[in-house]
Scaffold this active site. Structure first.
Site, PDB file in Angstrom:
ATOM      1  N   HIS A 119       0.842  -1.200   0.000  1.00 39.57           N
ATOM      2  CA  HIS A 119       0.000   0.000   0.000  1.00 39.57           C
ATOM      3  C   HIS A 119       0.871   1.242   0.000  1.00 39.57           C
ATOM      4  O   HIS A 119       1.964   1.246   0.567  1.00 39.57           O
ATOM      5  CB  HIS A 119      -1.006   0.004   1.157  1.00 39.57           C
ATOM      6  N   ASP A 121      -0.134   4.273   1.117  1.00 36.94           N
ATOM      7  CA  ASP A 121      -0.449   5.246   2.172  1.00 36.94           C
ATOM      8  C   ASP A 121       0.306   4.941   3.462  1.00 36.94           C
ATOM      9  O   ASP A 121       0.819   3.851   3.665  1.00 36.94           O
ATOM     10  CB  ASP A 121      -1.961   5.289   2.432  1.00 36.94           C
ATOM     11  N   ASP A 154       6.376   0.463   7.183  1.00 32.32           N
ATOM     12  CA  ASP A 154       4.965   0.201   6.851  1.00 32.32           C
ATOM     13  C   ASP A 154       4.487   1.205   5.820  1.00 32.32           C
ATOM     14  O   ASP A 154       3.964   2.239   6.165  1.00 32.32           O
ATOM     15  CB  ASP A 154       4.127   0.272   8.135  1.00 32.32           C
ATOM     16  N   GLU A 188      -4.931   1.544   2.826  1.00 33.95           N
ATOM     17  CA  GLU A 188      -4.918   0.366   3.713  1.00 33.95           C
ATOM     18  C   GLU A 188      -5.078   0.777   5.158  1.00 33.95           C
ATOM     19  O   GLU A 188      -5.728   0.091   5.946  1.00 33.95           O
ATOM     20  CB  GLU A 188      -3.601  -0.406   3.517  1.00 33.95           C
ATOM     21  N   GLU A 189      -4.470   1.906   5.507  1.00 28.49           N
ATOM     22  CA  GLU A 189      -4.448   2.306   6.921  1.00 28.49           C
ATOM     23  C   GLU A 189      -5.829   2.709   7.441  1.00 28.49           C
ATOM     24  O   GLU A 189      -6.013   2.882   8.648  1.00 28.49           O
ATOM     25  CB  GLU A 189      -3.439   3.452   7.140  1.00 28.49           C
ATOM     26  N   ASP A 215       1.311 -10.303   0.927  1.00 28.43           N
ATOM     27  CA  ASP A 215       1.079  -8.977   1.491  1.00 28.43           C
ATOM     28  C   ASP A 215       1.896  -8.838   2.774  1.00 28.43           C
ATOM     29  O   ASP A 215       2.516  -9.798   3.231  1.00 28.43           O
ATOM     30  CB  ASP A 215      -0.439  -8.853   1.791  1.00 28.43           C
ATOM     31  N   HIS A 460       4.215   2.751  12.906  1.00 31.88           N
ATOM     32  CA  HIS A 460       3.209   3.732  13.349  1.00 31.88           C
ATOM     33  C   HIS A 460       3.745   4.560  14.523  1.00 31.88           C
ATOM     34  O   HIS A 460       3.005   5.327  15.116  1.00 31.88           O
ATOM     35  CB  HIS A 460       1.877   3.070  13.756  1.00 31.88           C
TER      36      HIS A 460
HETATM   37 ZN   LIG Z   1       0.791  -1.528   6.376  1.00 27.70          ZN
END
Ligand SMILES: [Zn+2]
Length: 491
Positions: A119, A121, A154, A188-189, A215, A460
């Site tokens: 992803h 984002d 991520d 995705e987030e 994934d 994150h």
């Molecule tokens: Zn992710």
């Protein structure tokens, strides 16, 4: 009685012998695969590309009115510039304005395609923590052997890692036999409704299914993080579901000077307490059970004996696993009260109050099971229980460990990370794979990144970064994996 006393020691000896035999027969599940020399990758080039990728602030925001399309469009243009061969030789489709789907057409149409997922984002930097970053979160700073910034782990390093691998293979003239897709959702987030879900619609409309998707979700645990103290690659076979229940109580309310013995808040508190005391049942089946079956033989003797004799020690194992939050989450649907709301003034009995309880649903349980369990545990007609928010929260199916995809992912780990053990596992968080299960025979969740104890907190979190040498290895892994699946004729 006398006879029993006579037989008891004998029975005990037999039991011990059975336990020991089972323990000795519980041998390593690891395959012997020769290491492969990695393709050379220009370390400075790939680090610079990743650094560039991080500098696009492709933010997913919970509030869609705050969505800024600019960085997404620029990021997609950056991919075009940076990976020219991919953009010459592969078909690219922009889905729903920002998500990307690449098709690398295979030479043999009879072979089922495969799909690599990432992803574009990222999540925001938590306001107030900007100063705690060693280097600015969007600088893409290359320093101390790392590329720094939000999204480094991520998952921009996976996305650019896949692109580097495909570009490199194109440079060498590689032509896959089967079609390889790259699918990059842009939200995705926040659950993937505009990205992955729309990509899935395209596949459904065309009637295309893929053999497997790969994934994010699981990684390689280094010696310190691995339960067997041996570097351990975990291939996520499934992910937990997600449902929040609203627990509401309504009573008469009134003045706090003459309260009844049962108040709104009292009833609600009791309901929550009942739920905590009556957790959903624990189980060693499914992906978590497969993990313990696989790593069990490599554990120290006592633990190995326990896992080898689950027929006898199943209860003991579950009790031990339930004691730690991390392992408890692997064996049951978890119960987490997250919000409680009721009351406006200290001398008024509230007539209404509610709580939200978030459940992460273990594959094997369903949202209906959670609802039924909650009603039974609370068992109070004054309490209303409803599903809150999104309702498609079922746990994913469990992917096969006997597919050509699983074999290829696993074999490539042995080839590129010699000495690493491989095991199936369960992903606790949600990924875009929850959408892709609709069009894939199997969804695997694994990124070839080595994590130490310090890494997970950076996802994150603050000071997210990727070690450059590890990044190069992940590119080499993808090159080998694309070669393996691209040249295999298994279906
Ligand atoms: Zn992710």
């Amino acid at each position: 009685m006398k006879k029993l006393m006579l037989y008891l020691p004998l029975a005990l000896v037999v039991l011990i012998i059975v336990i020991l035999i089972k323990t000795f027969l519980f041998t390593s599940k690891q395959d012997k695969v020769a290491a492969v020399n990695p393709v050379e990758v220009d370390i400075d080039d790939v680090a610079a590309h990743l650094s560039d990728a991080i500098q696009y602030c492709t933010l997913s925001t919970q509030d869609s009115s705050m969505f800024n399309p600019e960085p997404f469009l620029k990021f997609n243009a950056f991919l075009e510039q940076t990976y020219p061969l991919i953009h010459q030789k592969l078909e690219r489709e922009v889905i729903n304005d920002y998500s990307l789907l690449y098709k690398w057409t295979g030479s043999d149409e009879s072979l089922k395609p495969v799909m690599f997922v990432a992803h574009t984002d990222i999540v925001p930097v938590e306001p107030g923590t900007e100063k705690n970053w060693k280097y600015d979160a969007f600088s893409g700073q290359i320093a101390d052997g790392f590329v720094w910034g939000r999204g480094a782990l991520d998952m921009k390093s996976t996305l650019t890692g896949l692109m580097e691998a495909a570009e490199k293979l194109l440079q060498t003239g590689f032509q896959p036999k089967r079609t390889i897709y790259f699918a990059f959702g842009h939200d995705e987030e926040i659950g993937g409704p505009e990205g992955a879900a729309k990509i899935v619609e395209v596949f459904k409309a065309k009637g295309i299914r893929v053999a497997f998707t790969l994934d994010e979700g699981m990684v390689i645990l280094n010696e310190e993080l691995s339960p067997s103290k041996k570097q351990l690659a975990v291939i996520g076979l499934a992910e937990k579901g997600y449902v929040t229940l609203k627990i509401s109580v309504e009573t008469k309310g009134g003045h706090s000077s003459m309260p009844p013995t049962q108040t709104t808040l009292g009833v609600l508190s009791k309901a929550i307490s009942q739920l905590e005391q009556n957790q959903m049942p624990a189980s060693l089946s499914g992906a978590a059970g497969q993990l313990f079956d696989t790593i069990g033989p490599d554990l120290p003797f006592v633990q190995k004996a326990l896992f080898a004799n689950q027929w006898l020690f199943g209860g003991v194992i579950l009790n031990q696993l339930a004691k730690k939050n991390t392992t408890n989450a692997m064996i049951r649907t978890t119960t987490a009260p997250t919000i409680m709301d009721g009351g406006v003034k200290e001398n008024i009995l509230p007539s209404k109050a509610h709580a939200l309880v978030n459940f992460r649903v273990l594959p094997g349980d369903t949202v209906a099971d959670v609802l039924a369990h909650t009603k039974k545990a609370i068992n109070d007609p004054n309490v209303e229980i409803t599903i809150h928010g999104r309702t498609n929260g079922e746990a994913s199916p469990i992917a096969s460990t006997d597919s050509f995809g699983h074999r290829a992912i696993k074999k490539t780990i042995y080839q590129m990370f010699p000495g690493t053990a491989v095991t199936p596992g369960l992903v606790m968080a949600g990924t875009d794979s929850k959408h892709y299960v609709a069009i894939a025979d199997d969804c695997y969740r694994f990124a070839p990144a080595i994590f130490g104890p310090d890494t997970p907190g950076r996802i994150h979190g603050t000071n997210e970064r990727v070690e450059i040498e590890g990044y190069v290895k992940s590119i080499q892994y993808y090159i080998q994996l694309m070669k393996n699946v691209g040249s295999s004729t298994e279906n």
